[in-house]
Design an enzyme around this catalytic site. Structure first.
Site, short mmCIF file in Angstrom:
data_model
loop_
_atom_site.label_atom_id
_atom_site.label_comp_id
_atom_site.label_asym_id
_atom_site.label_seq_id
_atom_site.Cartn_x
_atom_site.Cartn_y
_atom_site.Cartn_z
N MET A 1 -7.60 9.31 9.30
CA MET A 1 -8.09 9.68 7.96
C MET A 1 -8.92 10.84 8.15
O MET A 1 -10.00 10.80 7.54
CB MET A 1 -8.63 8.46 7.17
CG MET A 1 -7.64 7.32 6.92
SD MET A 1 -8.45 5.87 6.28
CE MET A 1 -9.30 5.31 7.54
N LYS B 1 -3.66 3.40 -2.32
CA LYS B 1 -4.66 4.24 -2.56
C LYS B 1 -4.60 5.84 -1.50
O LYS B 1 -4.49 5.28 -0.62
CB LYS B 1 -5.90 3.38 -1.85
CG LYS B 1 -6.50 2.05 -2.77
CD LYS B 1 -7.59 1.46 -2.18
CE LYS B 1 -7.61 0.59 -1.05
NZ LYS B 1 -8.85 0.23 -0.61
N ASP C 1 0.92 -1.13 0.03
CA ASP C 1 0.00 -0.05 0.00
C ASP C 1 0.73 1.25 0.04
O ASP C 1 2.02 1.23 0.28
CB ASP C 1 -0.85 0.00 1.10
CG ASP C 1 -2.09 -0.69 0.89
OD1 ASP C 1 -2.36 -1.32 -0.16
OD2 ASP C 1 -3.13 -0.81 1.99
#
Length: 509
Positions: free
Chosen positions: A172, A57, A35
């Site tokens: 996030m 991502k 990732d």
């Protein structure tokens, strides 16, 4: 035949926070699917023939969609491959590891979870903020700041969350910070509650902003803090001033370009990283074995007949023993020959092979080798010198002048490594490098070759640190005036020199 998929938490950013089991899985993997937040340093532990698949991502930019990642894991698992699925932090804390595992279970592919260090705890720790503290915080929560966008309403119990938990870490959540702070205050969290926003937590480029619940959204916008960031809310944030330990290291915030060969860069890089530097490895050179010719073979096999065997680098030790292995021999070929190592790094390389150097010159120059050996060599004594294809002639000529019969075995060569040329040029051109380090003349000349005609001007944008005067002289020959020149020609001394320079620069500001 069915393989195995390891769903691995790669940790929060500092690649050294990977677990022992996580590293073992990387080392044996046939395929690694990694990732955006999995540090690429981790890939160095992979097998040379591993298949690497980037599945990063970022917000509004997906290299692969989740369903495509799921399909890949199932595909390789069914092919009998060992798959290391590297995910930032912990795979089961907002890492969608559970979703991937369900798809694997449905397809009958074996899997294992390998827990990782989560950023919700470790990023605050690297900012000097413990998420729990006796008499201050006895509970904490990790909450997503970015819920599934397909949901009609928030699944977070804001009324319960706001006051039920002492410390809250949002992952996030930078994009939704205005809403997060508003909801917490709406449901009873005091507006003066301390808040820390930590970007790239645990990495040497970490940024930490301290504010309050009332002002944090505005302060983050002004400071331009972007993802990936952790938002930590709670009174424990006030402990940062007392417990700060990471981002006040002497080289924190300094970008250092290391041009040393990758096989040898780790020692320099690690010492710089220990002091907080952000190391950018842009190897300018690499070494490779030369064919062991008849003359070299004879010299090695008859090493015991020489009065002294001289090693001028740790790489020389490595290739000498590589040649011994090829010839089906070991260190016993050296017999009672006196062993000379040009410096401490070479002596250590010998020690790692079970040999103690008899002679180590007072400093690490060819001239000092000659000075140390001349008194013990009688006319006609044989000396074997292990060197690269291209090397200074000081030692062989000096020993011959002393009456020795010198044989030079050239077992390896130094060649250009241009694999990081683009990264090197970009870093220098953008003025992002605070220091560039040169540990040999070849790192200077090869770096200039990689950079092209304006290379010297690009290098001058950083402070130039040379391990010693010979390397510095090569810089000067090419129009580059070094800012730092080592007096003791070792990696630790070079790191200390940069550390002292950073401190001196800070005092003048």
């Amino acid at each position: 035949m069915t393989g195995m998929v390891y769903l691995i938490g790669a940790g929060p950013g500092d690649y050294k926070l990977i677990t022992v089991k996580g590293r073992e899985c990387i080392e044996k993997a046939d395929v690694i699917v990694y990732d955006y937040l999995a540090d690429e340093h981790l890939l160095r532990w992979a097998r040379p023939d591993v298949e690497l698949i980037y599945a990063g991502k970022q917000c509004k930019h997906h290299t692969l969609h989740q369903y495509e990642i799921n399909e890949l894991l199932v595909k390789y698992g069914k092919e009998g491959k060992i798959v290391a699925r590297l995910k930032g932090g912990d795979p089961l804390i907002f890492g969608r590891g559970g979703e991937e595992a369900l798809e694997l279970a449905k397809a009958g592919v074996p899997f294992e979870f390998v827990p990782g260090v989560t950023s919700g705890i470790s990023a605050p720790a690297y900012a000097g903020i413990p998420v729990t503290q006796r008499a201050m915080a006895t509970s904490f929560a990790i909450v997503t700041g970015h819920e599934d966008p397909t949901k009609n309403e928030s699944g977070i119990n804001w009324e319960g969350l706001a006051t039920a938990v002492d410390t809250i870490s949002f992952v996030m959540g930078v994009g939704n910070l205005p809403m997060i702070s508003q909801k917490l205050m709406q449901y009873g969290r005091p507006k003066d509650t301390p808040v820390a926003v930590i970007r790239w937590g645990t990495k040497p480029i970490q940024q930490t902003l301290i504010s309050t619940l009332e002002h944090v959204a505005e302060d983050v916008k002004k400071a331009g803090i972007k993802p990936p960031s952790i938002i930590t809310v709670g009174n424990v944030v006030s402990l940062r001033d007392s417990l700060r330990w990471f981002d006040n290291k002497p080289l924190f915030g300094k970008n250092v370009l290391v041009t040393r060969a990758r096989s040898k860069a780790s020692v320099l890089s690690e010492k710089l990283e220990e002091l907080g530097a952000n190391v950018i490895e842009a190897a300018a050179i690499k070494t490779q074995a030369l064919p062991v010719g008849a003359a070299e073979k004879e010299a090695i096999l008859n090493a015991a007949t020489y009065k002294t065997v001289v090693f001028t680098s740790a790489e020389g030790v490595r290739y000498f023993f590589k040649a011994l292995e090829t010839l089906g021999k070991d260190s016993r070929v050296l017999g009672t020959a006196q062993i000379c190592a040009i410096g401490s790094a070479t002596a250590k390389a010998l020690h790692d092979k079970g040999l103690l150097a008899d002679i180590i010159p007072s400093d690490y120059k060819g001239e000092s080798v000659v000075k140390a050996l001349a008194p013990i060599l009688e006319k006609g004594d044989k000396a074997l010198l292990i060197q690269p294809k291209v090397a200074r002639k000081v030692i062989p000529e000096g020993l011959k002048a002393a009456g020795a019969d010198v044989t030079v075995a050239r077992l390896y060569e130094t060649v250009l490594d241009d694999s990081q040329a683009d990264a090197l040029r970009e870093t220098l051109a953008n003025g992002e490098a605070d220091y560039i380090t040169f540990t040999s003349s070849s790192t200077v000349t090869n770096t200039l070759t990689m950079l092209g005609k304006d290379g010297a001007e690009l290098i001058k944008k950083a402070r130039v640190a040379c391990i010693g005067p010979i390397t510095a002289a090569t810089c000067v020959e090419h129009g580059i005036q070094p800012d730092l020149i080592g007096e003791t020609f070792t990696i630790p001394a070079m790191v200390d020199m940069i550390k002292a320079d950073v401190a001196a620069q800070a005092e003048t500001k």
